[in-house]
Design a protein around this motif. Structure first.
Motif, PDB file in Angstrom:
ATOM      1  N   LEU A 156       0.823  -1.214   0.000  1.00  0.00           N
ATOM      2  CA  LEU A 156       0.000   0.000   0.000  1.00  0.00           C
ATOM      3  C   LEU A 156       0.858   1.266   0.000  1.00  0.00           C
ATOM      4  O   LEU A 156       0.630   2.186  -0.796  1.00  0.00           O
ATOM      5  CB  LEU A 156      -0.935   0.003   1.211  1.00  0.00           C
ATOM      6  CG  LEU A 156      -2.051  -1.025   1.208  1.00  0.00           C
ATOM      7  CD1 LEU A 156      -2.846  -0.928   2.498  1.00  0.00           C
ATOM      8  CD2 LEU A 156      -2.946  -0.851   0.007  1.00  0.00           C
ATOM      9  N   SER A 157       1.845   1.299   0.886  1.00  0.00           N
ATOM     10  CA  SER A 157       2.688   2.496   0.947  1.00  0.00           C
ATOM     11  C   SER A 157       3.556   2.614  -0.300  1.00  0.00           C
ATOM     12  O   SER A 157       3.805   3.715  -0.790  1.00  0.00           O
ATOM     13  CB  SER A 157       3.553   2.487   2.213  1.00  0.00           C
ATOM     14  OG  SER A 157       4.427   1.384   2.219  1.00  0.00           O
ATOM     15  N   GLY A 158       4.005   1.488  -0.846  1.00  0.00           N
ATOM     16  CA  GLY A 158       4.802   1.521  -2.067  1.00  0.00           C
ATOM     17  C   GLY A 158       4.012   2.012  -3.262  1.00  0.00           C
ATOM     18  O   GLY A 158       4.517   2.772  -4.085  1.00  0.00           O
ATOM     19  N   LEU A 159       2.761   1.578  -3.376  1.00  0.00           N
ATOM     20  CA  LEU A 159       1.917   2.061  -4.476  1.00  0.00           C
ATOM     21  C   LEU A 159       1.653   3.558  -4.345  1.00  0.00           C
ATOM     22  O   LEU A 159       1.633   4.285  -5.339  1.00  0.00           O
ATOM     23  CB  LEU A 159       0.599   1.286  -4.508  1.00  0.00           C
ATOM     24  CG  LEU A 159       0.696  -0.146  -5.013  1.00  0.00           C
ATOM     25  CD1 LEU A 159      -0.635  -0.863  -4.826  1.00  0.00           C
ATOM     26  CD2 LEU A 159       1.118  -0.168  -6.468  1.00  0.00           C
ATOM     27  N   TYR A 160       1.458   4.019  -3.107  1.00  0.00           N
ATOM     28  CA  TYR A 160       1.272   5.453  -2.887  1.00  0.00           C
ATOM     29  C   TYR A 160       2.519   6.232  -3.300  1.00  0.00           C
ATOM     30  O   TYR A 160       2.430   7.233  -4.023  1.00  0.00           O
ATOM     31  CB  TYR A 160       0.936   5.716  -1.415  1.00  0.00           C
ATOM     32  CG  TYR A 160       0.902   7.184  -1.071  1.00  0.00           C
ATOM     33  CD1 TYR A 160      -0.193   7.966  -1.417  1.00  0.00           C
ATOM     34  CD2 TYR A 160       1.961   7.793  -0.404  1.00  0.00           C
ATOM     35  CE1 TYR A 160      -0.231   9.320  -1.103  1.00  0.00           C
ATOM     36  CE2 TYR A 160       1.936   9.133  -0.097  1.00  0.00           C
ATOM     37  CZ  TYR A 160       0.834   9.889  -0.445  1.00  0.00           C
ATOM     38  OH  TYR A 160       0.807  11.221  -0.147  1.00  0.00           O
ATOM     39  N   LEU A 161       3.684   5.754  -2.861  1.00  0.00           N
ATOM     40  CA  LEU A 161       4.928   6.446  -3.200  1.00  0.00           C
ATOM     41  C   LEU A 161       5.223   6.366  -4.700  1.00  0.00           C
ATOM     42  O   LEU A 161       5.788   7.300  -5.277  1.00  0.00           O
ATOM     43  CB  LEU A 161       6.088   5.859  -2.395  1.00  0.00           C
ATOM     44  CG  LEU A 161       6.041   6.122  -0.893  1.00  0.00           C
ATOM     45  CD1 LEU A 161       7.119   5.322  -0.181  1.00  0.00           C
ATOM     46  CD2 LEU A 161       6.180   7.603  -0.605  1.00  0.00           C
ATOM     47  N   PHE A 162       4.834   5.276  -5.335  1.00  0.00           N
ATOM     48  CA  PHE A 162       5.029   5.130  -6.775  1.00  0.00           C
ATOM     49  C   PHE A 162       4.156   6.121  -7.545  1.00  0.00           C
ATOM     50  O   PHE A 162       4.582   6.679  -8.562  1.00  0.00           O
ATOM     51  CB  PHE A 162       4.694   3.695  -7.197  1.00  0.00           C
ATOM     52  CG  PHE A 162       4.812   3.463  -8.668  1.00  0.00           C
ATOM     53  CD1 PHE A 162       6.058   3.302  -9.250  1.00  0.00           C
ATOM     54  CD2 PHE A 162       3.686   3.403  -9.462  1.00  0.00           C
ATOM     55  CE1 PHE A 162       6.182   3.084 -10.605  1.00  0.00           C
ATOM     56  CE2 PHE A 162       3.797   3.190 -10.817  1.00  0.00           C
ATOM     57  CZ  PHE A 162       5.050   3.024 -11.394  1.00  0.00           C
ATOM     58  N   ALA A 163       2.948   6.357  -7.063  1.00  0.00           N
ATOM     59  CA  ALA A 163       2.010   7.228  -7.773  1.00  0.00           C
ATOM     60  C   ALA A 163       2.260   8.713  -7.509  1.00  0.00           C
ATOM     61  O   ALA A 163       1.742   9.550  -8.249  1.00  0.00           O
ATOM     62  CB  ALA A 163       0.583   6.879  -7.370  1.00  0.00           C
ATOM     63  N   LEU A 164       3.035   9.054  -6.491  1.00  0.00           N
ATOM     64  CA  LEU A 164       3.254  10.462  -6.142  1.00  0.00           C
ATOM     65  C   LEU A 164       3.774  11.320  -7.298  1.00  0.00           C
ATOM     66  O   LEU A 164       3.190  12.381  -7.564  1.00  0.00           O
ATOM     67  CB  LEU A 164       4.226  10.567  -4.966  1.00  0.00           C
ATOM     68  CG  LEU A 164       3.630  10.585  -3.580  1.00  0.00           C
ATOM     69  CD1 LEU A 164       4.732  10.677  -2.538  1.00  0.00           C
ATOM     70  CD2 LEU A 164       2.648  11.699  -3.415  1.00  0.00           C
ATOM     71  N   PRO A 165       4.818  10.933  -7.994  1.00  0.00           N
ATOM     72  CA  PRO A 165       5.317  11.800  -9.066  1.00  0.00           C
ATOM     73  C   PRO A 165       4.300  12.008 -10.184  1.00  0.00           C
ATOM     74  O   PRO A 165       4.214  13.091 -10.750  1.00  0.00           O
ATOM     75  CB  PRO A 165       6.554  11.074  -9.605  1.00  0.00           C
ATOM     76  CG  PRO A 165       6.907  10.062  -8.592  1.00  0.00           C
ATOM     77  CD  PRO A 165       5.687   9.766  -7.809  1.00  0.00           C
ATOM     78  N   TYR A 166       3.517  10.980 -10.470  1.00  0.00           N
ATOM     79  CA  TYR A 166       2.515  11.102 -11.524  1.00  0.00           C
ATOM     80  C   TYR A 166       1.372  12.010 -11.096  1.00  0.00           C
ATOM     81  O   TYR A 166       0.834  12.767 -11.888  1.00  0.00           O
ATOM     82  CB  TYR A 166       1.989   9.724 -11.918  1.00  0.00           C
ATOM     83  CG  TYR A 166       3.080   8.823 -12.421  1.00  0.00           C
ATOM     84  CD1 TYR A 166       3.656   9.028 -13.657  1.00  0.00           C
ATOM     85  CD2 TYR A 166       3.560   7.783 -11.624  1.00  0.00           C
ATOM     86  CE1 TYR A 166       4.675   8.205 -14.118  1.00  0.00           C
ATOM     87  CE2 TYR A 166       4.575   6.960 -12.074  1.00  0.00           C
ATOM     88  CZ  TYR A 166       5.128   7.179 -13.319  1.00  0.00           C
ATOM     89  OH  TYR A 166       6.135   6.374 -13.768  1.00  0.00           O
ATOM     90  N   ALA A 167       0.989  11.931  -9.823  1.00  0.00           N
ATOM     91  CA  ALA A 167      -0.074  12.795  -9.311  1.00  0.00           C
ATOM     92  C   ALA A 167       0.383  14.247  -9.282  1.00  0.00           C
ATOM     93  O   ALA A 167      -0.387  15.155  -9.604  1.00  0.00           O
ATOM     94  CB  ALA A 167      -0.487  12.341  -7.913  1.00  0.00           C
ATOM     95  N   ARG A 168       1.627  14.479  -8.918  1.00  0.00           N
ATOM     96  CA  ARG A 168       2.153  15.844  -8.908  1.00  0.00           C
ATOM     97  C   ARG A 168       2.222  16.401 -10.323  1.00  0.00           C
ATOM     98  O   ARG A 168       1.896  17.558 -10.559  1.00  0.00           O
ATOM     99  CB  ARG A 168       3.550  15.871  -8.302  1.00  0.00           C
ATOM    100  CG  ARG A 168       3.552  15.747  -6.813  1.00  0.00           C
ATOM    101  CD  ARG A 168       4.950  15.942  -6.289  1.00  0.00           C
ATOM    102  NE  ARG A 168       5.014  15.603  -4.886  1.00  0.00           N
ATOM    103  CZ  ARG A 168       6.080  15.139  -4.277  1.00  0.00           C
ATOM    104  NH1 ARG A 168       7.181  14.958  -4.950  1.00  0.00           N
ATOM    105  NH2 ARG A 168       6.043  14.850  -2.998  1.00  0.00           N
ATOM    106  N   ARG A 169       2.672  15.574 -11.262  1.00  0.00           N
ATOM    107  CA  ARG A 169       2.819  16.020 -12.646  1.00  0.00           C
ATOM    108  C   ARG A 169       1.467  16.372 -13.249  1.00  0.00           C
ATOM    109  O   ARG A 169       1.326  17.375 -13.924  1.00  0.00           O
ATOM    110  CB  ARG A 169       3.492  14.932 -13.474  1.00  0.00           C
ATOM    111  CG  ARG A 169       4.014  15.425 -14.785  1.00  0.00           C
ATOM    112  CD  ARG A 169       4.763  14.357 -15.543  1.00  0.00           C
ATOM    113  NE  ARG A 169       5.802  13.730 -14.709  1.00  0.00           N
ATOM    114  CZ  ARG A 169       6.185  12.474 -14.830  1.00  0.00           C
ATOM    115  NH1 ARG A 169       5.629  11.699 -15.720  1.00  0.00           N
ATOM    116  NH2 ARG A 169       7.124  12.001 -14.046  1.00  0.00           N
ATOM    117  N   SER A 170       0.436  15.563 -12.985  1.00  0.00           N
ATOM    118  CA  SER A 170      -0.870  15.851 -13.545  1.00  0.00           C
ATOM    119  C   SER A 170      -1.528  17.026 -12.825  1.00  0.00           C
ATOM    120  O   SER A 170      -2.333  17.735 -13.396  1.00  0.00           O
ATOM    121  CB  SER A 170      -1.766  14.615 -13.465  1.00  0.00           C
ATOM    122  OG  SER A 170      -2.044  14.295 -12.124  1.00  0.00           O
TER     123      SER A 170
END
Length: 71
Positions: free
Chosen positions: A51-65
């Motif tokens: 769960l925490s890894g998926l959150y950390l993985f998605a962070l750069p994409y969420a910031r970029r969008s």
């Protein structure tokens, strides 16, 4: 403390707990037939790591969008 920083710290500590439970599992298997709670004990930190890894993985994409502006 920032939410992202806290998540990274929790992820690091979970990896230590996961590693310790896997080592304990191998030690218990070396001694004999381990109880079921020892066999399944790595699954809880592994699930939380996922769960925490998926959150950390998605962070750069969420910031970029989130930085894109419409128009």
């Amino acid at each position: 403390m920032n939410w992202n920083t806290l998540t990274r710290q929790v992820h690091r500590w979970l990896s230590i707990v996961f590693t310790a439970t896997v080592i304990a599992n191998f030690v218990a298997m070396g001694i004999g037939e381990p109880p079921l709670w020892v066999v399944y004990s790595p699954l809880i930190p592994l699930f939380l790591l996922m769960l925490s890894g998926l959150y950390l993985f998605a962070l750069p994409y969420a910031r970029r969008s989130g930085q894109r502006t419409s128009g």
